[in-house]
Design a protein around this motif. Structure first.
Motif, PDB file in Angstrom:
ATOM      1  N   PRO A 115       0.811  -1.217   0.000  1.00 20.03           N
ATOM      2  CA  PRO A 115       0.000   0.000   0.000  1.00 20.03           C
ATOM      3  C   PRO A 115       0.844   1.267   0.000  1.00 20.03           C
ATOM      4  O   PRO A 115       1.962   1.293   0.514  1.00 20.03           O
ATOM      5  N   ILE A 116       0.296   2.312  -0.608  1.00 19.70           N
ATOM      6  CA  ILE A 116       0.898   3.631  -0.538  1.00 19.70           C
ATOM      7  C   ILE A 116       0.687   4.165   0.881  1.00 19.70           C
ATOM      8  O   ILE A 116      -0.436   4.189   1.375  1.00 19.70           O
ATOM      9  N   GLU A 117       1.765   4.560   1.526  1.00 25.12           N
ATOM     10  CA  GLU A 117       1.672   5.130   2.871  1.00 25.12           C
ATOM     11  C   GLU A 117       1.581   6.647   2.722  1.00 25.12           C
ATOM     12  O   GLU A 117       2.546   7.310   2.357  1.00 25.12           O
ATOM     13  N   LEU A 118       0.409   7.202   3.005  1.00 21.54           N
ATOM     14  CA  LEU A 118       0.128   8.619   2.788  1.00 21.54           C
ATOM     15  C   LEU A 118      -0.135   9.323   4.113  1.00 21.54           C
ATOM     16  O   LEU A 118      -0.907   8.834   4.939  1.00 21.54           O
ATOM     17  N   LEU A 119       0.486  10.484   4.300  1.00 22.42           N
ATOM     18  CA  LEU A 119       0.209  11.329   5.454  1.00 22.42           C
ATOM     19  C   LEU A 119      -0.531  12.576   4.983  1.00 22.42           C
ATOM     20  O   LEU A 119      -0.016  13.333   4.160  1.00 22.42           O
ATOM     21  N   HIS A 120      -1.744  12.770   5.472  1.00 24.46           N
ATOM     22  CA  HIS A 120      -2.574  13.893   5.055  1.00 24.46           C
ATOM     23  C   HIS A 120      -2.808  14.809   6.246  1.00 24.46           C
ATOM     24  O   HIS A 120      -3.323  14.381   7.288  1.00 24.46           O
ATOM     25  N   VAL A 121      -2.450  16.095   6.111  1.00 26.44           N
ATOM     26  CA  VAL A 121      -2.610  17.061   7.189  1.00 26.44           C
ATOM     27  C   VAL A 121      -3.563  18.169   6.761  1.00 26.44           C
ATOM     28  O   VAL A 121      -3.428  18.761   5.694  1.00 26.44           O
ATOM     29  N   ASP A 122      -4.562  18.416   7.607  1.00 25.50           N
ATOM     30  CA  ASP A 122      -5.564  19.458   7.360  1.00 25.50           C
ATOM     31  C   ASP A 122      -6.255  19.718   8.686  1.00 25.50           C
ATOM     32  O   ASP A 122      -6.565  18.774   9.420  1.00 25.50           O
ATOM     33  N   ASP A 123      -6.503  20.974   9.023  1.00 25.12           N
ATOM     34  CA  ASP A 123      -7.142  21.273  10.305  1.00 25.12           C
ATOM     35  C   ASP A 123      -8.637  20.983  10.292  1.00 25.12           C
ATOM     36  O   ASP A 123      -9.297  21.057  11.329  1.00 25.12           O
ATOM     37  N   ASP A 124      -9.201  20.632   9.147  1.00 23.31           N
ATOM     38  CA  ASP A 124     -10.616  20.292   9.025  1.00 23.31           C
ATOM     39  C   ASP A 124     -10.750  18.768   9.067  1.00 23.31           C
ATOM     40  O   ASP A 124     -10.497  18.080   8.075  1.00 23.31           O
ATOM     41  N   SER A 125     -11.134  18.217  10.203  1.00 25.12           N
ATOM     42  CA  SER A 125     -11.204  16.764  10.366  1.00 25.12           C
ATOM     43  C   SER A 125     -12.261  16.135   9.461  1.00 25.12           C
ATOM     44  O   SER A 125     -12.092  15.004   8.983  1.00 25.12           O
ATOM     45  N   ALA A 126     -13.350  16.855   9.205  1.00 25.69           N
ATOM     46  CA  ALA A 126     -14.391  16.318   8.323  1.00 25.69           C
ATOM     47  C   ALA A 126     -13.867  16.163   6.901  1.00 25.69           C
ATOM     48  O   ALA A 126     -14.156  15.175   6.218  1.00 25.69           O
ATOM     49  N   PHE A 127     -13.072  17.136   6.455  1.00 27.94           N
ATOM     50  CA  PHE A 127     -12.492  17.044   5.113  1.00 27.94           C
ATOM     51  C   PHE A 127     -11.476  15.904   5.042  1.00 27.94           C
ATOM     52  O   PHE A 127     -11.385  15.216   4.020  1.00 27.94           O
ATOM     53  N   LEU A 128     -10.717  15.704   6.102  1.00 26.85           N
ATOM     54  CA  LEU A 128      -9.776  14.578   6.141  1.00 26.85           C
ATOM     55  C   LEU A 128     -10.517  13.256   5.971  1.00 26.85           C
ATOM     56  O   LEU A 128     -10.081  12.387   5.220  1.00 26.85           O
ATOM     57  N   ASP A 129     -11.626  13.109   6.684  1.00 24.04           N
ATOM     58  CA  ASP A 129     -12.403  11.872   6.591  1.00 24.04           C
ATOM     59  C   ASP A 129     -12.947  11.678   5.180  1.00 24.04           C
ATOM     60  O   ASP A 129     -12.914  10.562   4.631  1.00 24.04           O
ATOM     61  N   LEU A 130     -13.451  12.750   4.582  1.00 21.50           N
ATOM     62  CA  LEU A 130     -14.003  12.669   3.228  1.00 21.50           C
ATOM     63  C   LEU A 130     -12.918  12.278   2.230  1.00 21.50           C
ATOM     64  O   LEU A 130     -13.127  11.388   1.382  1.00 21.50           O
ATOM     65  N   THR A 131     -11.763  12.906   2.318  1.00 25.49           N
ATOM     66  CA  THR A 131     -10.682  12.622   1.383  1.00 25.49           C
ATOM     67  C   THR A 131     -10.148  11.204   1.572  1.00 25.49           C
ATOM     68  O   THR A 131      -9.863  10.502   0.601  1.00 25.49           O
ATOM     69  N   GLU A 132     -10.011  10.772   2.823  1.00 25.27           N
ATOM     70  CA  GLU A 132      -9.549   9.404   3.078  1.00 25.27           C
ATOM     71  C   GLU A 132     -10.501   8.388   2.466  1.00 25.27           C
ATOM     72  O   GLU A 132     -10.068   7.404   1.851  1.00 25.27           O
ATOM     73  N   SER A 133     -11.796   8.615   2.621  1.00 23.36           N
ATOM     74  CA  SER A 133     -12.783   7.700   2.061  1.00 23.36           C
ATOM     75  C   SER A 133     -12.668   7.638   0.544  1.00 23.36           C
ATOM     76  O   SER A 133     -12.710   6.558  -0.054  1.00 23.36           O
ATOM     77  N   PHE A 134     -12.492   8.793  -0.091  1.00 26.40           N
ATOM     78  CA  PHE A 134     -12.401   8.823  -1.544  1.00 26.40           C
ATOM     79  C   PHE A 134     -11.126   8.136  -2.018  1.00 26.40           C
ATOM     80  O   PHE A 134     -11.153   7.330  -2.951  1.00 26.40           O
ATOM     81  N   LEU A 135      -9.994   8.441  -1.388  1.00 29.50           N
ATOM     82  CA  LEU A 135      -8.731   7.839  -1.809  1.00 29.50           C
ATOM     83  C   LEU A 135      -8.745   6.335  -1.612  1.00 29.50           C
ATOM     84  O   LEU A 135      -8.207   5.583  -2.433  1.00 29.50           O
TER      85      LEU A 135
END
Length: 242
Positions: free
Chosen positions: A13-33
């Motif tokens: 798997p690709i090991e990705l670190l995603h940083v954003d102060d908006d936790s809802a956006f992090l969850d949305l992006t993680e789900s899409f990726l």
């Protein structure tokens, strides 16, 4: 799920670190990726100060960051990351963009700059992450193999897709009697007989085929610069990176 490469589904798997102060956006992006990429492990952080400790604690293939965050911005974070991890891909994925910020990001050496948006932008992000991570992993593998090749004390050579010598070690030069600049860029015919070249080509075709063996060895006569014939065994394999 979108899978362009049949080998991607079985890849690490690709090991990705995603940083954003908006936790809802992090969850949305993680789900899409997770749905868009066949193999990805997303670690999310809302505090930019946690990025470097996370990178110190484990290996990642790519960082995705927002721009406008409390106490810092994406360009400052990019500078901090590149100071410690100069080769790590860093993608700026921001909702507050401008031509000025884009220009600054490009000048700072960002791997990618994308505006936040709907599904199309998420797909662009997924594609950018996939290619950046692939290139990063290939470079790591290349450096590892180069280190191994330099450490070995028996003759080693690498040929490229054009069937030209691309790498030889010192033991190989000692065997054939040529200088490095006389070998690099030359075809194997320089040190092998016509029969040896035909045999090597047939075996290489078998190795790179989908059902071929991973390695093979065969006897070959090496012609030195002084005209001597040295009987050898050629151990042949395909390097597992581009």
């Amino acid at each position: 799920m979108s899978v362009d490469d049949p080998d991607e589904a079985t890849a690490a798997p690709i090991e990705l670190l995603h940083v954003d102060d908006d936790s809802a956006f992090l969850d949305l992006t993680e789900s899409f990726l997770t749905n868009e990429l066949a193999a990805v492990d997303v670690t999310t952080v809302t505090d930019p100060q946690a990025v470097l400790p996370r990178l110190d604690a484990r290996s990642f293939h790519c960082v995705v960051s927002d721009y406008d965050m409390p106490g810092t911005d994406g360009l400052e974070l990019l500078a901090d990351v590149r100071e410690r991890f100069p080769e790590l891909p860093f993608v700026l994925y921001t909702g507050k963009g401008s031509e000025e910020i884009a220009a600054q990001a490009i000048n700072a050496g960002v791997t990618g700059y994308l505006q936040k948006g709907g599904p199309d932008q998420h797909r662009r992000l997924a594609n950018r992450v996939k290619h950046a991570a692939h290139e990063h992993r290939a470079k790591i593998e290349s450096e590892r193999y180069s280190t191994v090749l330099r450490a070995l004390d028996y003759p080693i050579y690498v040929v490229n897709a054009d069937a030209e010598f691309e790498y030889v070690n010192e033991a190989f030069l000692d065997l054939v009697g040529y200088d490095r600049d006389e070998i690099i860029g030359s075809p194997p015919e320089k040190i092998k007989t016509d029969e040896g070249v035909r045999r090597a080509n047939d075996i290489l075709a078998s190795i790179v085929s989908s059902e071929g063996p991973a390695t093979q060895q065969f006897r070959v006569d090496i012609q030195t610069r002084d005209g001597d014939t040295v009987p050898c065994y050629d151990h042949m394999a395909a390097l597992p990176f581009d």
